[in-house]
Design an enzyme around this catalytic site. Structure first.
Site, short mmCIF file in Angstrom:
data_model
loop_
_atom_site.label_atom_id
_atom_site.label_comp_id
_atom_site.label_asym_id
_atom_site.label_seq_id
_atom_site.Cartn_x
_atom_site.Cartn_y
_atom_site.Cartn_z
N HIS A 1 0.83 -1.21 0.00
CA HIS A 1 0.00 0.00 0.00
C HIS A 1 0.88 1.27 0.00
CE1 HIS A 1 -3.65 2.28 1.53
NE2 HIS A 1 -2.68 3.10 1.89
N GLU A 2 1.85 1.31 0.91
CA GLU A 2 2.70 2.52 1.03
C GLU A 2 3.62 2.67 -0.18
OE1 GLU A 2 1.96 4.68 3.18
OE2 GLU A 2 0.68 3.40 4.41
N HIS B 1 1.75 4.45 -2.89
CA HIS B 1 1.78 5.91 -2.66
C HIS B 1 3.13 6.49 -3.11
CE1 HIS B 1 -1.88 6.42 -0.41
NE2 HIS B 1 -1.52 5.66 0.60
ZN LIG Z 1 -2.57 5.11 2.34
#
Ligand SMILES: [Zn+2]
Length: 372
Positions: free
Chosen positions: A68-69, A72
């Protein structure tokens, strides 16, 4: 925010670290999965199998948060926003941005990338779970698929600084063209959602769910504090735009000549000005710093004879600024280094010092001049 960070590995050029607090979360998750969740959902396995499932699921959770990170971070880099690294801590993961995004479009895509990645990974894991034969493995994959969707949905709540709140801010910013106003609205939603989690947590504790309730309570408190802090940071960026260190520093700082003995330094500088450390100069040029910590290593009986020059501490680049350095950049260095003052140099000559107090004072007066 972090207690003790350990760097694990690098992924697409981003350093992935875990904070000691994440290990607490990992232990709690493994234990609750092995002792309660998996035995209730899938009865009939041995206790050793439940532990293996619990540990595998915790490692999967770790990988899911990193995934997830990383999503980003990859989009952030594409839009020129520097990312210092990815850190996992007790409330999940964070891709540490060096600066705020400079465009609404960049922020919108960067914020959306994390939940999108989690939704896709969740769908893939659920598909894998239904195609996998051994029941314990299928159970772990199914659980991880579900968790990735929870991760995506929780992060999509429009409560700044959660991803959904960042998307809300970016959308308002695109629409109205005012970053500060957009941040204020999104951060108000963040504080409201934080309060909701706090109240919900208290309600659960009163109903006997102490661990789950305490968890909601803490996440709510954290979110509220983060929303307030993020708004203040954006406000500071607005108020200090175009302000340089030279405009807000304290000029003509107290500097100590290198060739005096320790005794004189203590009497005339430490006891008079009460700073913990001082810049040391010779003919106007900065040589290093010396402070109470260095002096404490010298036997008091020798203070009158030992020259200060032998005790100098070299200066880290992070402690320096020039009069042209932007005030926000100076604020970042002060916060990052945890030191009390920056030394301001012009042509290697010490022309001023900048304390956190100076920056906060400059902010306070500018804030008072903003119409309500
Ligand atoms: Zn996030």
């Amino acid at each position: 925010m972090f207690l003790y960070r350990v760097r694990l590995f690098s992924l697409f050029g981003f350093a992935v670290s875990v904070d000691a607090s994440w290990l607490v979360l990992a232990a709690l998750v493994s234990w609750s999965l092995a002792a309660a969740v998996f035995p209730a959902l899938h009865p009939g396995f041995t206790q050793a199998t439940y532990w293996a499932m619990g540990i595998a699921a915790t490692l999967g959770l770790f990988s899911s948060i990193v995934f997830h990170e990383t999503a980003h971070s990859v989009v952030a880099r594409r839009y020129g926003i520097p990312i210092r690294g990815i850190t996992l801590f007790i409330f999940g993961g964070v891709a540490e941005m060096e600066e705020e995004p400079s465009s609404a479009r960049g922020e919108l895509l960067m914020a959306a990338a994390g939940p999108a990645a989690s939704l896709v990974l969740g769908a893939a894991l659920l598909a894998a779970a239904s195609a996998t034969a051994p029941p314990p493995a299928a159970a772990v994959l199914g659980y991880l698929g579900f968790i990735n969707w929870v991760l995506a949905l929780f992060n999509l709540v429009p409560a700044f600084p959660l991803d959904g709140g960042r998307m809300l801010r970016a959308a308002l910013w695109l629409w109205r063209g005012d970053l500060l106003q957009a941040t204020r609205i999104a951060a108000t939603c963040g504080r409201g959602f934080g309060l909701l989690l706090v109240v919900f947590g208290l309600f659960r504790v009163l109903n006997g769910d102490v661990v789950g309730g305490a968890w909601s309570f803490l996440i709510g408190m954290f979110l509220r504090a983060a929303a307030i802090e993020s708004y203040r940071h954006t406000l500071a960026g607005r108020l200090l735009a175009g302000v340089t260190v030279g405009q807000i520093m304290t000029p003509d700082p107290v500097a100590v000549p290198a060739d005096i003995p320790v005794a004189r330094f203590v009497d005339e500088y430490v006891y008079r000005h009460h700073h913990h450390w001082f810049p040391v100069v010779r003919d106007g040029a900065l040589l290093g710093t010396v402070g109470t910590r260095e002096i404490a290593t010298v036997d008091r009986a020798n203070w009158a004879r030992v020259p200060l020059a032998g005790l100098l501490k070299p200066i880290a680049a992070d402690m320096l600024a020039s009069p042209n350095t932007e005030a926000m950049e100076a604020l970042r260095r002060l916060r990052r280094g945890g030191q009390e003052r920056l030394l301001v140099l012009q042509d290697n000559e010490l022309v001023g010092v900048l304390a956190l107090r100076d920056v906060l004072g400059a902010l306070a007066v500018r804030e008072e001049l903003v119409p309500p």
